[in-house]
Write a protein that holds these residues in place. Structure first.
Motif, PDB file in Angstrom:
ATOM      1  N   ARG A   4      29.630  43.772  43.236  1.00  0.00           N
ATOM      2  CA  ARG A   4      31.040  42.385  42.976  1.00  0.00           C
ATOM      3  C   ARG A   4      32.459  43.007  42.439  1.00  0.00           C
ATOM      4  O   ARG A   4      32.190  44.505  41.801  1.00  0.00           O
ATOM      5  CB  ARG A   4      30.945  41.595  41.579  1.00  0.00           C
ATOM      6  CG  ARG A   4      30.119  40.129  42.199  1.00  0.00           C
ATOM      7  CD  ARG A   4      30.684  38.850  40.898  1.00  0.00           C
ATOM      8  NE  ARG A   4      29.893  38.033  41.142  1.00  0.00           N
ATOM      9  CZ  ARG A   4      29.774  36.984  42.264  1.00  0.00           C
ATOM     10  NH1 ARG A   4      30.665  37.291  42.648  1.00  0.00           N
ATOM     11  NH2 ARG A   4      29.028  36.202  42.720  1.00  0.00           N
ATOM     12  N   GLN A  53      40.747  37.748  49.628  1.00  0.00           N
ATOM     13  CA  GLN A  53      41.016  37.368  51.438  1.00  0.00           C
ATOM     14  C   GLN A  53      40.512  37.877  52.682  1.00  0.00           C
ATOM     15  O   GLN A  53      39.980  37.740  53.583  1.00  0.00           O
ATOM     16  CB  GLN A  53      42.025  36.750  51.790  1.00  0.00           C
ATOM     17  CG  GLN A  53      41.885  35.549  52.845  1.00  0.00           C
ATOM     18  CD  GLN A  53      41.064  34.149  53.026  1.00  0.00           C
ATOM     19  OE1 GLN A  53      41.427  33.372  52.354  1.00  0.00           O
ATOM     20  NE2 GLN A  53      40.514  34.065  53.747  1.00  0.00           N
ATOM     21  N   LYS A  54      40.634  38.822  52.404  1.00  0.00           N
ATOM     22  CA  LYS A  54      40.416  40.500  53.929  1.00  0.00           C
ATOM     23  C   LYS A  54      39.337  40.796  53.499  1.00  0.00           C
ATOM     24  O   LYS A  54      39.327  41.592  54.719  1.00  0.00           O
ATOM     25  CB  LYS A  54      41.692  41.566  53.465  1.00  0.00           C
ATOM     26  CG  LYS A  54      43.578  40.562  53.877  1.00  0.00           C
ATOM     27  CD  LYS A  54      44.770  42.078  53.884  1.00  0.00           C
ATOM     28  CE  LYS A  54      45.942  41.009  53.436  1.00  0.00           C
ATOM     29  NZ  LYS A  54      47.187  41.894  53.614  1.00  0.00           N
ATOM     30  N   SER A  55      38.975  40.839  52.203  1.00  0.00           N
ATOM     31  CA  SER A  55      37.559  41.687  52.305  1.00  0.00           C
ATOM     32  C   SER A  55      36.613  40.752  52.222  1.00  0.00           C
ATOM     33  O   SER A  55      36.184  39.450  52.393  1.00  0.00           O
ATOM     34  CB  SER A  55      37.515  42.316  50.169  1.00  0.00           C
ATOM     35  OG  SER A  55      36.154  43.042  50.272  1.00  0.00           O
ATOM     36  N   ASN A  56      35.471  41.625  52.590  1.00  0.00           N
ATOM     37  CA  ASN A  56      34.135  40.781  53.147  1.00  0.00           C
ATOM     38  C   ASN A  56      32.773  41.071  51.376  1.00  0.00           C
ATOM     39  O   ASN A  56      32.221  40.453  52.027  1.00  0.00           O
ATOM     40  CB  ASN A  56      33.523  41.772  53.861  1.00  0.00           C
ATOM     41  CG  ASN A  56      34.480  41.056  55.044  1.00  0.00           C
ATOM     42  OD1 ASN A  56      34.563  39.820  55.437  1.00  0.00           O
ATOM     43  ND2 ASN A  56      34.152  41.836  56.070  1.00  0.00           N
ATOM     44  N   GLU A  57      33.650  41.223  50.263  1.00  0.00           N
ATOM     45  CA  GLU A  57      32.877  41.342  49.163  1.00  0.00           C
ATOM     46  C   GLU A  57      32.832  40.960  48.287  1.00  0.00           C
ATOM     47  O   GLU A  57      33.750  40.104  48.080  1.00  0.00           O
ATOM     48  CB  GLU A  57      33.071  43.163  48.559  1.00  0.00           C
ATOM     49  CG  GLU A  57      32.910  44.070  49.476  1.00  0.00           C
ATOM     50  CD  GLU A  57      33.226  45.521  48.929  1.00  0.00           C
ATOM     51  OE1 GLU A  57      31.926  46.253  48.334  1.00  0.00           O
ATOM     52  OE2 GLU A  57      33.983  45.931  49.183  1.00  0.00           O
ATOM     53  N   SER A  58      32.034  40.598  47.887  1.00  0.00           N
ATOM     54  CA  SER A  58      31.859  39.887  46.771  1.00  0.00           C
ATOM     55  C   SER A  58      32.909  39.682  45.581  1.00  0.00           C
ATOM     56  O   SER A  58      32.473  41.116  45.160  1.00  0.00           O
ATOM     57  CB  SER A  58      30.680  39.564  46.110  1.00  0.00           C
ATOM     58  OG  SER A  58      29.704  38.846  46.867  1.00  0.00           O
ATOM     59  N   ASN A  86      35.403  29.069  52.111  1.00  0.00           N
ATOM     60  CA  ASN A  86      35.170  29.899  52.774  1.00  0.00           C
ATOM     61  C   ASN A  86      33.960  31.062  52.977  1.00  0.00           C
ATOM     62  O   ASN A  86      33.982  32.102  53.466  1.00  0.00           O
ATOM     63  CB  ASN A  86      36.954  30.502  53.418  1.00  0.00           C
ATOM     64  CG  ASN A  86      37.648  28.929  53.684  1.00  0.00           C
ATOM     65  OD1 ASN A  86      36.528  28.678  54.504  1.00  0.00           O
ATOM     66  ND2 ASN A  86      38.525  28.998  53.599  1.00  0.00           N
ATOM     67  N   LYS A  87      33.219  30.958  52.363  1.00  0.00           N
ATOM     68  CA  LYS A  87      32.073  31.921  52.204  1.00  0.00           C
ATOM     69  C   LYS A  87      32.494  32.918  51.225  1.00  0.00           C
ATOM     70  O   LYS A  87      32.270  34.649  51.618  1.00  0.00           O
ATOM     71  CB  LYS A  87      31.494  31.401  53.592  1.00  0.00           C
ATOM     72  CG  LYS A  87      30.642  30.670  53.590  1.00  0.00           C
ATOM     73  CD  LYS A  87      29.833  30.497  54.539  1.00  0.00           C
ATOM     74  CE  LYS A  87      29.455  29.454  54.785  1.00  0.00           C
ATOM     75  NZ  LYS A  87      29.618  28.238  54.613  1.00  0.00           N
ATOM     76  N   LYS A  88      33.315  33.181  50.500  1.00  0.00           N
ATOM     77  CA  LYS A  88      33.705  34.158  50.095  1.00  0.00           C
ATOM     78  C   LYS A  88      32.988  34.881  48.783  1.00  0.00           C
ATOM     79  O   LYS A  88      33.739  36.344  48.215  1.00  0.00           O
ATOM     80  CB  LYS A  88      35.469  34.482  49.764  1.00  0.00           C
ATOM     81  CG  LYS A  88      36.276  34.844  51.317  1.00  0.00           C
ATOM     82  CD  LYS A  88      36.137  35.310  51.408  1.00  0.00           C
ATOM     83  CE  LYS A  88      37.141  36.354  52.652  1.00  0.00           C
ATOM     84  NZ  LYS A  88      37.002  36.901  53.590  1.00  0.00           N
ATOM     85  N   ASP A  89      32.323  33.945  47.774  1.00  0.00           N
ATOM     86  CA  ASP A  89      32.247  34.432  46.176  1.00  0.00           C
ATOM     87  C   ASP A  89      32.612  35.146  45.734  1.00  0.00           C
ATOM     88  O   ASP A  89      32.415  35.732  45.595  1.00  0.00           O
ATOM     89  CB  ASP A  89      30.842  35.557  46.773  1.00  0.00           C
ATOM     90  CG  ASP A  89      29.676  35.680  45.850  1.00  0.00           C
ATOM     91  OD1 ASP A  89      29.992  35.099  44.690  1.00  0.00           O
ATOM     92  OD2 ASP A  89      28.940  36.503  46.000  1.00  0.00           O
TER      93      ASP A  89
END
Length: 358
Positions: A4, A53-58, A86-89
């Motif tokens: 994370r 929001q702009k990242s794909n990481e937890s 929205n599956k952002k974790d």
């Protein structure tokens, strides 16, 4: 917590920065943010949410030494839930000791409140229980020092007196602007605190640290040759301005300018910048209250620019004015949008205007 990204928002005093010093000894990728109470808290949280929001990481949002209002807590809870839908974790945890957050603490399980410990001690205990922690030998004693002075425990005389000097160490580090240079400003304060812990066990430790503050600050800014603190800090700031040229360049009627926000000391820093970067015709610094200070180096009349922008004035190489209705901002990009809006209006109304070289 594995993998994370930690987004750590903390207060702008000794307790707030010490929370981030504790977190430095965890192995996670961390981004530090700092805010004072009021509108700045939500502005920083909005910035964090935009990055997530702009990242794909937890992501893990850690808030320390700041209490949120009931409305702010409701808003943040809603925004985090929306990201997770929205599956952002995303996880959030607030660790604080201000009783004014009691309403929110009762309502949200991520809002932890304990008025018996300073925030640094809360974060320290939380980290030991929940995170991987490479704790240095001095950490517990430093945490107790912060706890003594933040809760004003004068009976703990040794810790209290050393904490008072550490408090001043933080409050008097004003050389860097935390809106223009948030990363560097936080690093500056953490670096000084990291140096301060070296003297904890010395005899007359508060006096020793008190006498070393000036030299510690100089060492942070020094590159090679020694100089006054003002000159060392100016050179450091001019380099930071230069490194950010791509983002902070503005144009007006064919002239190339540089926009800074809240840097101050424009006569020294502004002229230092124009000397080092002669491709710029002028530099303008806007204060938090909307006061504008412009400097040039014989390429254009900033008195004329100031007059056209805000009905200001001055000398060809040094001028000023005030932006009417200016709203204090906690993000540089929003300041730039305000000024570029003024520039666009003036250029569209006045058309091209030839400036006479000074």
């Amino acid at each position: 917590m594995q993998n994370r990204i930690v987004h750590h928002l903390s207060h702008v005093d000794l307790d707030g920065y010490s929370c981030q010093l504790v977190m430095r000894y965890t192995p996670y990728t961390k981004y530090n943010y700092n805010a004072n109470y009021g509108a700045e808290v939500k502005a920083k949280l909005e910035e964090i949410l935009e990055k997530i929001q702009k990242s794909n990481e937890s992501a893990f949002i850690l808030i320390s030494d700041l209490n949120l209002t009931a409305d702010e807590s409701k808003w943040l809870d809603h925004e985090v839930k929306k990201l997770n839908e929205n599956k952002k974790d995303v996880k959030v945890q607030l660790l604080d000791h201000h009783g004014s957050g009691e309403e929110s603490a009762k309502k949200y399980d991520w809002y932890f409140l304990d008025t018996t410990r300073c925030a640094t001690k809360i974060v320290y205990d939380y980290v030991k229980e929940n995170f991987s922690f490479d704790e240095p030998s001095w950490m517990e004693k430093f945490v107790n020092i912060v706890n003594a002075v933040d809760l004003w425990k004068q009976e703990e005389e040794e810790n209290f007196e050393y904490g008072k000097v550490c408090m001043r160490l933080v409050t008097e580090t004003r050389e860097l602007n935390r809106v223009m240079f948030p990363i560097e400003d936080t690093e500056y304060k953490l670096a000084l605190l990291h140096e301060a812990v070296k003297y904890i066990d010395e005899e007359n430790a508060p006096i020793i640290l008190d006498e070393k503050i000036h030299s510690l600050k100089k060492e942070f800014f020094k590159k090679e040759n020694d100089n006054t603190l003002d000159n060392l800090a100016t050179e450091y700031i001019v380099d930071l301005l230069g490194n950010a040229k791509a983002e902070k360049t503005i144009y007006y009627k064919g002239y190339k300018g540089y926009l800074s926000y809240g840097v101050g000391n424009t006569s020294i820093i502004g002229n230092g910048f124009l000397t080092k970067f002669p491709e710029y015709d002028f530099i303008v610094d806007i204060s938090y209250r909307g006061t504008m200070s412009l400097r040039a180096n014989n390429n254009v009349s900033v008195a004329q620019i100031s007059k056209e922008w805000v009905d200001g004035g001055g000398h060809p190489n040094a001028a000023g004015g005030r932006i009417q209705g200016f709203k204090e901002q906690f993000r540089y990009d929003k300041v730039k949008i305000q000024l570029e809006s003024i520039i666009a209006k003036k250029e569209s109304v006045a058309g091209e205007l030839e400036y006479k070289k000074i």
